[in-house]
Design a protein around this motif. Structure first.
Motif, PDB file in Angstrom:
ATOM      1  N   TYR A 442      -9.402 -11.160   5.102  1.00  0.00           N
ATOM      2  CA  TYR A 442      -9.582  -9.959   4.277  1.00  0.00           C
ATOM      3  C   TYR A 442      -8.426  -8.983   4.478  1.00  0.00           C
ATOM      4  O   TYR A 442      -7.844  -8.462   3.504  1.00  0.00           O
ATOM      5  N   ALA A 443      -8.080  -8.719   5.732  1.00  0.00           N
ATOM      6  CA  ALA A 443      -7.020  -7.762   6.033  1.00  0.00           C
ATOM      7  C   ALA A 443      -5.663  -8.259   5.546  1.00  0.00           C
ATOM      8  O   ALA A 443      -4.855  -7.472   5.027  1.00  0.00           O
ATOM      9  N   SER A 444      -5.409  -9.557   5.705  1.00  0.00           N
ATOM     10  CA  SER A 444      -4.131 -10.109   5.240  1.00  0.00           C
ATOM     11  C   SER A 444      -4.038 -10.089   3.717  1.00  0.00           C
ATOM     12  O   SER A 444      -2.969  -9.821   3.157  1.00  0.00           O
ATOM     13  N   THR A 445      -5.157 -10.361   3.050  1.00  0.00           N
ATOM     14  CA  THR A 445      -5.174 -10.299   1.587  1.00  0.00           C
ATOM     15  C   THR A 445      -4.907  -8.882   1.102  1.00  0.00           C
ATOM     16  O   THR A 445      -4.101  -8.657   0.185  1.00  0.00           O
ATOM     17  N   LEU A 446      -5.583  -7.920   1.715  1.00  0.00           N
ATOM     18  CA  LEU A 446      -5.383  -6.520   1.356  1.00  0.00           C
ATOM     19  C   LEU A 446      -3.938  -6.098   1.585  1.00  0.00           C
ATOM     20  O   LEU A 446      -3.307  -5.477   0.709  1.00  0.00           O
ATOM     21  N   SER A 447      -3.384  -6.433   2.749  1.00  0.00           N
ATOM     22  CA  SER A 447      -2.008  -6.051   3.072  1.00  0.00           C
ATOM     23  C   SER A 447      -1.012  -6.708   2.120  1.00  0.00           C
ATOM     24  O   SER A 447      -0.047  -6.066   1.676  1.00  0.00           O
ATOM     25  N   THR A 448      -1.253  -7.975   1.800  1.00  0.00           N
ATOM     26  CA  THR A 448      -0.345  -8.692   0.895  1.00  0.00           C
ATOM     27  C   THR A 448      -0.351  -8.087  -0.496  1.00  0.00           C
ATOM     28  O   THR A 448       0.703  -7.873  -1.103  1.00  0.00           O
ATOM     29  N   LEU A 449      -1.545  -7.802  -1.015  1.00  0.00           N
ATOM     30  CA  LEU A 449      -1.649  -7.224  -2.357  1.00  0.00           C
ATOM     31  C   LEU A 449      -1.012  -5.835  -2.413  1.00  0.00           C
ATOM     32  O   LEU A 449      -0.309  -5.507  -3.372  1.00  0.00           O
ATOM     33  N   VAL A 450      -1.247  -5.034  -1.383  1.00  0.00           N
ATOM     34  CA  VAL A 450      -0.631  -3.704  -1.330  1.00  0.00           C
ATOM     35  C   VAL A 450       0.891  -3.836  -1.251  1.00  0.00           C
ATOM     36  O   VAL A 450       1.628  -3.078  -1.890  1.00  0.00           O
ATOM     37  N   GLY A 451       1.369  -4.828  -0.474  1.00  0.00           N
ATOM     38  CA  GLY A 451       2.800  -5.056  -0.363  1.00  0.00           C
ATOM     39  C   GLY A 451       3.421  -5.503  -1.674  1.00  0.00           C
ATOM     40  O   GLY A 451       4.500  -5.048  -2.053  1.00  0.00           O
ATOM     41  N   ILE A 452       2.736  -6.389  -2.400  1.00  0.00           N
ATOM     42  CA  ILE A 452       3.249  -6.863  -3.693  1.00  0.00           C
ATOM     43  C   ILE A 452       3.335  -5.717  -4.692  1.00  0.00           C
ATOM     44  O   ILE A 452       4.332  -5.571  -5.412  1.00  0.00           O
ATOM     45  N   VAL A 453       2.296  -4.902  -4.726  1.00  0.00           N
ATOM     46  CA  VAL A 453       2.292  -3.748  -5.631  1.00  0.00           C
ATOM     47  C   VAL A 453       3.445  -2.808  -5.303  1.00  0.00           C
ATOM     48  O   VAL A 453       4.151  -2.320  -6.195  1.00  0.00           O
ATOM     49  N   ASP A 454       3.681  -2.584  -4.020  1.00  0.00           N
ATOM     50  CA  ASP A 454       4.765  -1.700  -3.613  1.00  0.00           C
ATOM     51  C   ASP A 454       6.125  -2.310  -3.923  1.00  0.00           C
ATOM     52  O   ASP A 454       7.040  -1.622  -4.378  1.00  0.00           O
ATOM     53  N   PHE A 455       6.273  -3.616  -3.696  1.00  0.00           N
ATOM     54  CA  PHE A 455       7.539  -4.298  -3.969  1.00  0.00           C
ATOM     55  C   PHE A 455       7.900  -4.205  -5.450  1.00  0.00           C
ATOM     56  O   PHE A 455       9.073  -4.056  -5.814  1.00  0.00           O
ATOM     57  N   CYS A 456       6.881  -4.261  -6.292  1.00  0.00           N
ATOM     58  CA  CYS A 456       7.104  -4.189  -7.742  1.00  0.00           C
ATOM     59  C   CYS A 456       7.302  -2.757  -8.231  1.00  0.00           C
ATOM     60  O   CYS A 456       7.519  -2.528  -9.429  1.00  0.00           O
ATOM     61  N   GLY A 457       7.218  -1.809  -7.329  1.00  0.00           N
ATOM     62  CA  GLY A 457       7.454  -0.425  -7.701  1.00  0.00           C
ATOM     63  C   GLY A 457       6.296   0.241  -8.415  1.00  0.00           C
ATOM     64  O   GLY A 457       6.475   1.256  -9.089  1.00  0.00           O
ATOM     65  N   ILE A 458       5.089  -0.311  -8.268  1.00  0.00           N
ATOM     66  CA  ILE A 458       3.914   0.253  -8.948  1.00  0.00           C
ATOM     67  C   ILE A 458       3.300   1.334  -8.072  1.00  0.00           C
ATOM     68  O   ILE A 458       3.084   1.136  -6.884  1.00  0.00           O
ATOM     69  N   ARG A 459       3.005   2.470  -8.660  1.00  0.00           N
ATOM     70  CA  ARG A 459       2.359   3.570  -7.957  1.00  0.00           C
ATOM     71  C   ARG A 459       1.028   3.850  -8.623  1.00  0.00           C
ATOM     72  O   ARG A 459       0.967   4.238  -9.788  1.00  0.00           O
ATOM     73  N   LEU A 460      -0.054   3.631  -7.887  1.00  0.00           N
ATOM     74  CA  LEU A 460      -1.384   3.833  -8.446  1.00  0.00           C
ATOM     75  C   LEU A 460      -1.853   5.253  -8.158  1.00  0.00           C
ATOM     76  O   LEU A 460      -2.433   5.517  -7.113  1.00  0.00           O
ATOM     77  N   LYS A 461      -1.555   6.143  -9.090  1.00  0.00           N
ATOM     78  CA  LYS A 461      -1.998   7.526  -8.949  1.00  0.00           C
ATOM     79  C   LYS A 461      -2.909   7.864 -10.117  1.00  0.00           C
ATOM     80  O   LYS A 461      -2.627   7.537 -11.262  1.00  0.00           O
ATOM     81  N   PHE A 462      -4.015   8.524  -9.786  1.00  0.00           N
ATOM     82  CA  PHE A 462      -5.011   8.837 -10.795  1.00  0.00           C
ATOM     83  C   PHE A 462      -4.935  10.287 -11.244  1.00  0.00           C
ATOM     84  O   PHE A 462      -5.583  10.689 -12.181  1.00  0.00           O
ATOM     85  N   TRP A 463      -4.186  11.116 -10.514  1.00  0.00           N
ATOM     86  CA  TRP A 463      -3.976  12.505 -10.929  1.00  0.00           C
ATOM     87  C   TRP A 463      -2.786  13.076 -10.181  1.00  0.00           C
ATOM     88  O   TRP A 463      -2.307  12.501  -9.257  1.00  0.00           O
TER      89      TRP A 463
END
Length: 463
Positions: A442-463
């Protein structure tokens, strides 16, 4: 013919009982546990190197384009996971019985590391390159990683019950979660930075995502019959509603950051007087009426405690990080470190006195003792993280940077993954080996997905 199951979660009642009627651990053990996690992050900083992921910048017309090496980035993320996240999982589970021993050993290792690094450094000031902003970012990521790991680990028997949320009075690791979220937001809030206050409409718009998330959580948990411990916030209330209420109250009653601590103290003392006058018996009682206030009494009344904590955090953040001498402190953090350490000791003394002579710690009511304890613990963590300035060549890890850019997104993703695991695995009957494997996956999946999102330059901001 077999009938369809009546519930998506047949073990709902057992899981709710598994996290009920708990008494927690001790303030000393929680302090030692958070010290361990802080030192793990510092040790990673001491030998962290991000240069492998950066590809030299190249010009594309008049624009400068930067890129990263995917393999080096993920390899660095993997090292960060193995040196930060994996040890935290172990300390929260299989190594929980040796918390004090490990805390002492890691403190000795940290002292040795600092001494070795400084003796081999050409300049004693070489390590003081961390701005307060970087340290605060590490602190916010610290809170998020611990929270994300605990929300799933608590459903397994490998996670000690003493770390799960207490029922009425007591101290535990998971009790401080919501308090840490509130305090970390207050320390770096607009109010703490003394920025112009938002208008009523703007404040409501900025709060609306929290309200929406609160209703989404309410509907989704009810729709899939997910286990919810009613004693935490009430029947319908949840963490997002509490954050929204704090934001609305702070916008409605706007005071300068230099005086917000006074208002916060008044709110907390007044609330504590009400608790000791009989409100605590009402909030801790399992009896509930049919009205909306009685159904959600814990969540609604604890708002006063969390709001008071937020106001105190605003003045502390302004005093430590954003005061009149903030520009000087950003160049050298020594004075800020001393301030944080002294304040941490002061709040620890206040907490012990309140716990013994006024009322024991209660996260459920968010009483005055709980507020001072959360502040003391968080200032303690901050003071340890500030030692990074005394380690020459220390750098923030890639994992921290990735989480810091998408804190809310990481938290929401962790909640989704936690739900999926609970519906896929019988957490109560899982063996220690199985539980540990699931938590690491679970922790590795979470870390990997967060890392991929960051590598792609995606910023998840809702406000």
């Amino acid at each position: 013919m077999d009938s369809f199951p009546k519930s998506f979660n047949p073990n709902k009642q057992l899981k709710e009982e598994f996290v009920s009627n708990l008494t927690g651990s001790s303030m000393l053990e929680i302090s030692a546990l958070l010290t361990i996690v802080s030192i793990l992050i510092l040790l990673r900083h001491s030998f962290s190197s991000n240069c492998l992921i950066d590809v030299p910048l190249k010009k594309n017309g008049n624009e400068i384009v930067g890129s990263k090496d995917w393999r080096a980035y993920m390899a660095t993320m993997a090292v960060d996971f193995l040196t930060i996240v994996l040890p935290i999982i172990l300390f929260f589970t299989v190594l929980a019985d040796w918390t004090y021993i490990w805390a002492i050993l890691l403190m000795m290792l940290l002292v040795f590391t600092i001494a070795a690094k400084r003796s081999g450094s050409s300049s004693p000031l070489e390590g003081r390159v961390h701005s307060l902003k970087t340290i605060i970012s590490s602190y916010r990521v610290f809170v998020m990683i611990v929270t994300c790991l605990c929300i799933l680990a608590v459903d397994f028997r490998i996670f000690p019950r003493k770390y799960a949320k207490t029922e009425t009075y007591g101290t535990s690791l998971m009790d401080i979660g919501v308090g840490c979220f509130v305090l970390v937001n207050s320390l770096v809030s607009r109010q703490a930075r003394n920025l112009s206050s938002m208008k009523w409409k703007t404040a409501l718009q900025s709060t609306s995502p929290l309200i929406i998330l609160g209703f989404v959580r309410l509907v989704s948990t009810a729709g899939v019959d997910y286990q919810v411990h009613v004693g935490e916030y009430g029947v319908h209330w949840n963490f997002f509603f509490t954050l929204a209420a704090i934001s609305i109250l702070t916008s409605m009653i706007n005071v300068p950051p230099q005086y917000s601590g006074i208002l916060g103290s008044l709110v907390l003392v007044g609330y504590q007087i009400c608790l000791m006058s009989g409100l605590n018996l009402y909030l801790l009682s399992n009896e509930r009426g049919m009205d909306i206030i009685s159904q959600n009494k814990e969540g609604i009344f604890s708002i006063f405690g969390y709001w008071g904590m937020y106001l105190l955090g605003v003045q502390l953040g302004n005093y430590i990080f954003f005061g009149n001498n903030s520009s000087a402190m950003l160049r050298s953090n020594r004075w800020a470190t001393i301030r944080v350490l002294i304040l941490s000791l002061l709040f620890w003394i206040i907490t012990v006195l309140l716990d013994r002579h006024v009322e024991r710690v209660s996260r459920r009511m968010c009483n005055l003792t709980y507020v001072t304890m959360v502040i003391a613990l968080n200032l303690q963590v901050l003071s340890i993280l500030m030692l990074s300035d005394y380690i020459p060549g220390s750098k923030t890890s890639i994992l921290e940077e990735a989480f810091n850019r998408n804190l809310l997104g990481a938290f929401l993703l962790a909640n989704v993954l936690t739900g999926l695991v609970n519906f896929s695995v019988d957490t109560l009957s899982a063996s220690s080996v199985t539980a540990l494997f699931v938590l690491v996956l679970y922790a590795s999946t979470l870390s990997t997905l967060v890392g991929i999102v960051d590598f792609c330059g995606i910023r998840l901001k809702f406000w």
